[in-house]
Motif scaffolding. Sequence first.
Motif, PDB file in Angstrom:
ATOM      1  N   VAL A 156      -4.350   0.732  -5.718  1.00 22.87           N
ATOM      2  CA  VAL A 156      -4.286   1.258  -4.347  1.00 22.87           C
ATOM      3  C   VAL A 156      -5.608   0.997  -3.637  1.00 22.87           C
TER       4      VAL A 156
ATOM      5  N   ARG B 250       0.834  -1.204   0.000  1.00 22.23           N
ATOM      6  CA  ARG B 250       0.000   0.000   0.000  1.00 22.23           C
ATOM      7  C   ARG B 250       0.871   1.257   0.000  1.00 22.23           C
TER       8      ARG B 250
ATOM      9  N   ASP C 140      -6.018  -1.229  -0.350  1.00 21.71           N
ATOM     10  CA  ASP C 140      -6.647  -0.626   0.835  1.00 21.71           C
ATOM     11  C   ASP C 140      -7.773  -1.512   1.358  1.00 21.71           C
TER      12      ASP C 140
ATOM     13  N   THR D  89      -6.324  -4.701   2.881  1.00 22.73           N
ATOM     14  CA  THR D  89      -5.672  -4.392   4.155  1.00 22.73           C
ATOM     15  C   THR D  89      -6.720  -4.193   5.249  1.00 22.73           C
TER      16      THR D  89
END
Length: 114
Positions: free
Chosen positions: A96, A58, A100, A103
């Motif tokens: 991204v 990330r 995200d 995560t």
Amino acid sequence: MNLSFNDAELEVVRLAAGREGMSPAAWAGRQVMAVAQHVLVPVSRDAGDVLRELVQARVHLRETVTALRALTAADPPVAGLPESAATVLAQALGAVARVDEATAAVTRERRPRS
């Protein structure tokens, strides 16, 4: 209830308890209750490794996006920059966003639940 640990396990418990200013017995009791009440969901070490890798990816992706934005926003435009830079930027932003989301999903599984 009796708990038994080998020397290495007991040292891990002692260190964890010490970080939180608790006795090993109090710390272990709190962890057992958290798991029993589904407030804490234990996961494997591999899941922790995956989370660390996601966080690193990330960070790298965000740095890449920042660099791409600088290239595409340059005035005058960077010489030789292909017109497809906007497409590359959009793809990087999508990557991204996916990292995200992944995560956050792994983090939710590791986080104590209230």
